[in-house]
Design an enzyme around this catalytic site. Structure first.
Site, PDB file in Angstrom:
ATOM      1  N   TYR A 192      16.779  36.400 -14.159  1.00  0.00           N
ATOM      2  CA  TYR A 192      17.880  37.026 -13.362  1.00  0.00           C
ATOM      3  C   TYR A 192      19.205  36.346 -13.492  1.00  0.00           C
ATOM      4  O   TYR A 192      20.395  36.874 -13.058  1.00  0.00           O
ATOM      5  CB  TYR A 192      17.434  37.477 -12.045  1.00  0.00           C
ATOM      6  CG  TYR A 192      17.011  36.161 -11.182  1.00  0.00           C
ATOM      7  CD1 TYR A 192      17.908  34.936 -10.891  1.00  0.00           C
ATOM      8  CD2 TYR A 192      15.831  36.220 -10.431  1.00  0.00           C
ATOM      9  CE1 TYR A 192      17.268  34.163 -10.119  1.00  0.00           C
ATOM     10  CE2 TYR A 192      15.398  35.237  -9.666  1.00  0.00           C
ATOM     11  CZ  TYR A 192      16.059  34.137  -9.346  1.00  0.00           C
ATOM     12  OH  TYR A 192      15.779  33.050  -8.738  1.00  0.00           O
ATOM     13  N   LYS A 203      21.668  29.769 -11.534  1.00  0.00           N
ATOM     14  CA  LYS A 203      20.947  29.792 -12.740  1.00  0.00           C
ATOM     15  C   LYS A 203      21.961  30.194 -13.914  1.00  0.00           C
ATOM     16  O   LYS A 203      21.719  29.804 -14.935  1.00  0.00           O
ATOM     17  CB  LYS A 203      19.562  30.675 -12.608  1.00  0.00           C
ATOM     18  CG  LYS A 203      18.728  30.283 -11.525  1.00  0.00           C
ATOM     19  CD  LYS A 203      18.001  29.251 -11.707  1.00  0.00           C
ATOM     20  CE  LYS A 203      16.802  29.130 -10.760  1.00  0.00           C
ATOM     21  NZ  LYS A 203      16.068  27.789 -11.053  1.00  0.00           N
TER      22      LYS A 203
HETATM   23  C1  HXC Z   1      18.927  33.815   5.172  1.00  0.00           C
HETATM   24  C2  HXC Z   1      18.786  31.221   5.122  1.00  0.00           C
HETATM   25  C3  HXC Z   1      17.257  31.424   4.692  1.00  0.00           C
HETATM   26  C4  HXC Z   1      16.727  32.719   4.738  1.00  0.00           C
HETATM   27  C5  HXC Z   1      17.946  29.542   4.944  1.00  0.00           C
HETATM   28  N1  HXC Z   1      18.997  30.035   4.989  1.00  0.00           N
HETATM   29  N2  HXC Z   1      16.976  30.037   4.705  1.00  0.00           N
HETATM   30  N3  HXC Z   1      19.488  32.521   5.281  1.00  0.00           N
HETATM   31  N4  HXC Z   1      17.593  33.819   4.922  1.00  0.00           N
HETATM   32  N5  HXC Z   1      15.398  32.936   4.563  1.00  0.00           N
HETATM   33  C6  HXC Z   1      20.477  29.416   5.322  1.00  0.00           C
HETATM   34  C7  HXC Z   1      20.402  28.848   6.515  1.00  0.00           C
HETATM   35  O1  HXC Z   1      20.483  29.753   7.594  1.00  0.00           O
HETATM   36  C8  HXC Z   1      21.670  27.931   6.361  1.00  0.00           C
HETATM   37  O2  HXC Z   1      22.866  28.553   6.567  1.00  0.00           O
HETATM   38  C9  HXC Z   1      21.549  27.512   5.081  1.00  0.00           C
HETATM   39  O3  HXC Z   1      20.873  28.517   4.410  1.00  0.00           O
HETATM   40  C10 HXC Z   1      20.999  26.423   4.691  1.00  0.00           C
HETATM   41  O4  HXC Z   1      19.630  26.170   5.313  1.00  0.00           O
HETATM   42  P1  HXC Z   1      19.009  24.785   5.700  1.00  0.00           P
HETATM   43  O5  HXC Z   1      17.608  25.186   6.150  1.00  0.00           O
HETATM   44  O6  HXC Z   1      19.821  23.903   6.605  1.00  0.00           O
HETATM   45  O7  HXC Z   1      18.986  24.097   4.429  1.00  0.00           O
HETATM   46  P2  HXC Z   1      18.057  22.989   3.398  1.00  0.00           P
HETATM   47  O8  HXC Z   1      17.266  22.458   4.579  1.00  0.00           O
HETATM   48  O9  HXC Z   1      18.936  22.334   2.886  1.00  0.00           O
HETATM   49  O10 HXC Z   1      17.229  24.232   2.766  1.00  0.00           O
HETATM   50  C11 HXC Z   1      17.592  24.347   1.257  1.00  0.00           C
HETATM   51  C12 HXC Z   1      16.786  25.816   1.045  1.00  0.00           C
HETATM   52  C13 HXC Z   1      15.670  25.836   1.423  1.00  0.00           C
HETATM   53  C14 HXC Z   1      17.040  26.322  -0.200  1.00  0.00           C
HETATM   54  C15 HXC Z   1      17.590  26.669   2.270  1.00  0.00           C
HETATM   55  O11 HXC Z   1      14.671  26.909   1.303  1.00  0.00           O
HETATM   56  C16 HXC Z   1      14.699  24.846   0.634  1.00  0.00           C
HETATM   57  O12 HXC Z   1      15.064  23.549   0.455  1.00  0.00           O
HETATM   58  N6  HXC Z   1      13.939  25.361  -0.387  1.00  0.00           N
HETATM   59  C17 HXC Z   1      13.467  24.589  -1.478  1.00  0.00           C
HETATM   60  C18 HXC Z   1      12.082  25.076  -2.106  1.00  0.00           C
HETATM   61  C19 HXC Z   1      12.307  26.345  -2.463  1.00  0.00           C
HETATM   62  O13 HXC Z   1      12.938  27.207  -2.189  1.00  0.00           O
HETATM   63  N7  HXC Z   1      11.574  26.626  -3.574  1.00  0.00           N
HETATM   64  C20 HXC Z   1      11.568  27.961  -4.289  1.00  0.00           C
HETATM   65  C21 HXC Z   1      12.272  27.886  -5.537  1.00  0.00           C
HETATM   66  S1  HXC Z   1      11.573  29.288  -6.635  1.00  0.00           S
HETATM   67  P3  HXC Z   1      23.846  28.449   8.113  1.00  0.00           P
HETATM   68  O14 HXC Z   1      24.808  29.588   7.823  1.00  0.00           O
HETATM   69  O15 HXC Z   1      22.585  29.343   9.140  1.00  0.00           O
HETATM   70  O16 HXC Z   1      23.974  27.093   8.317  1.00  0.00           O
HETATM   71  C22 HXC Z   1      12.778  29.800  -7.636  1.00  0.00           C
HETATM   72  C23 HXC Z   1      12.027  30.628  -8.561  1.00  0.00           C
HETATM   73  C24 HXC Z   1      12.982  31.829  -8.999  1.00  0.00           C
HETATM   74  O17 HXC Z   1      13.706  29.416  -7.460  1.00  0.00           O
HETATM   75  C25 HXC Z   1      12.445  32.584 -10.138  1.00  0.00           C
HETATM   76  C26 HXC Z   1      11.534  33.706  -9.853  1.00  0.00           C
HETATM   77  C27 HXC Z   1      11.183  34.539 -11.146  1.00  0.00           C
END
Ligand code: HXC
Length: 267
Positions: A150, A165
């Site tokens: 994407y 990406k």
């Molecule tokens: C809306 C969201 C949200 C959600 C977080 N936020 N989750 N908004 N819907 N589901 C917002 C929060 O409200 C906040 O904004 C901001 O994002 C930061 O959130 P935090 O939780 O404080 O951040 P942090 O702890 O640093 O976490 C980062 C993250 C988290 C990206 C949000 O999900 C993470 O660390 N993930 C790592 C693992 C991961 O996601 N793996 C998947 C990768 S798979 P506000 O405004 O409220 O402060 C991938 C594959 C794709 O990428 C390919 C597929 C084909």
């Protein structure tokens, strides 16, 4: 011509893999070790990294766990410099750490956008910059960045990740040209839907979503982290010595499958 012996192709070589505590990063680390390599796995949480190190060691390689948030440029530099101090070299850098969640664009906050851009785009740059410094000095090295298709076709619900990406692809291609004559290759791998905890929870959180994703894959199955790691190993090896600035898509035909097939025999 004789086929190269690839069983020990990473012997005496050293890799750093970010996001190495789980999923695709873990599989790439274990695959590297299975061919004799030493791997430092980087992530935010100690426990999963320690589990990867145990797997790396039972695969026959040396492993090291290093905690670090890839958003922190100075921390990434300390980690990678530390690996070079300890092992005397750096052959491979895999920028695999990612952050993602599904949200409609109009509901994405500025901070949500920033979190994903910081992890994916800035984190990949931090790893590339500091690994590149060592590799250019040594006149050799391979960098691999994990992306998604994407990056070019976009994907409703993941505007932050798609934009990040796409930036990683542009960074990879730019530096591939800048560094080609100095022995450093950069490529991307674009896995399709992969059975991992991270992607599953974030991108197909329920059965309905999962079925929809599956229906979009011409190969009619999800892939596995080990299958993706096999393609990654090729790009990281000398077998790909002339491949740089490329994106290897490992998605069972998913993104090409958007074209509709009209079966002439169907009624
Ligand atoms: C809306 C969201 C949200 C959600 C977080 N936020 N989750 N908004 N819907 N589901 C917002 C929060 O409200 C906040 O904004 C901001 O994002 C930061 O959130 P935090 O939780 O404080 O951040 P942090 O702890 O640093 O976490 C980062 C993250 C988290 C990206 C949000 O999900 C993470 O660390 N993930 C790592 C693992 C991961 O996601 N793996 C998947 C990768 S798979 P506000 O405004 O409220 O402060 C991938 C594959 C794709 O990428 C390919 C597929 C084909």
């Amino acid at each position: 011509m004789t086929a190269p012996d690839i069983r020990n192709e990473f012997a005496d070589r050293v890799a750093v893999v970010t996001g190495g505590g789980s999923g695709i990063g873990r599989s790439i680390a274990v695959r590297y070790a299975a061919a004799g390599g030493t791997v430092a796995v980087v992530g935010r949480r100690e426990e999963p990294l320690a589990e990867t190190v145990a797997l790396v060691e039972s695969a026959g390689g040396k492993g090291l766990a290093l905690t670090c948030d890839v958003r922190d440029a100075a921390a990434v530099e300390t980690v990678v410099d530390g690996v070079v101090d300890r092992f005397g070299r750096l052959d491979v850098m895999v920028n695999n750490a990612a952050g993602n969640f599904v949200v409609p664009g109009e509901k994405l906050s500025a901070n949500g956008w920033k979190a994903v851009i910081d992890i994916v785009l800035n984190g990949s740059f931090h790893g590339t910059r500091v690994a590149g410094k060592h590799m250019l000095e040594a006149g050799r090295g391979a960098i691999l960045n994990t992306i998604a298709t994407y990056a070019w076709h976009g994907h409703p619900g993941t505007v932050h990740s798609a934009a990040a990406k796409a930036g990683v692809v542009a960074m990879t291609r730019t530096l591939a040209v800048e560094w080609a004559a100095r022995g450093v290759r950069l490529n991307c791998i674009a896995p399709g839907p992969t059975e991992t905890e991270g992607a599953g929870a974030a991108l197909w959180p329920n059965q309905q979503a999962r079925d929809r994703v599956l229906a979009s894959v011409p190969a009619a199955r999800f892939t596995t982290p080990d299958e993706v790691a096999e393609s990654a190993a090729f790009l990281l090896s000398d077998r790909a010595a002339y491949v740089t600035g490329e994106v290897l898509v490992v998605d069972g035909g998913q993104w090409l499958g958007k074209a509709i097939y009209t079966d002439p025999d169907s009624k």
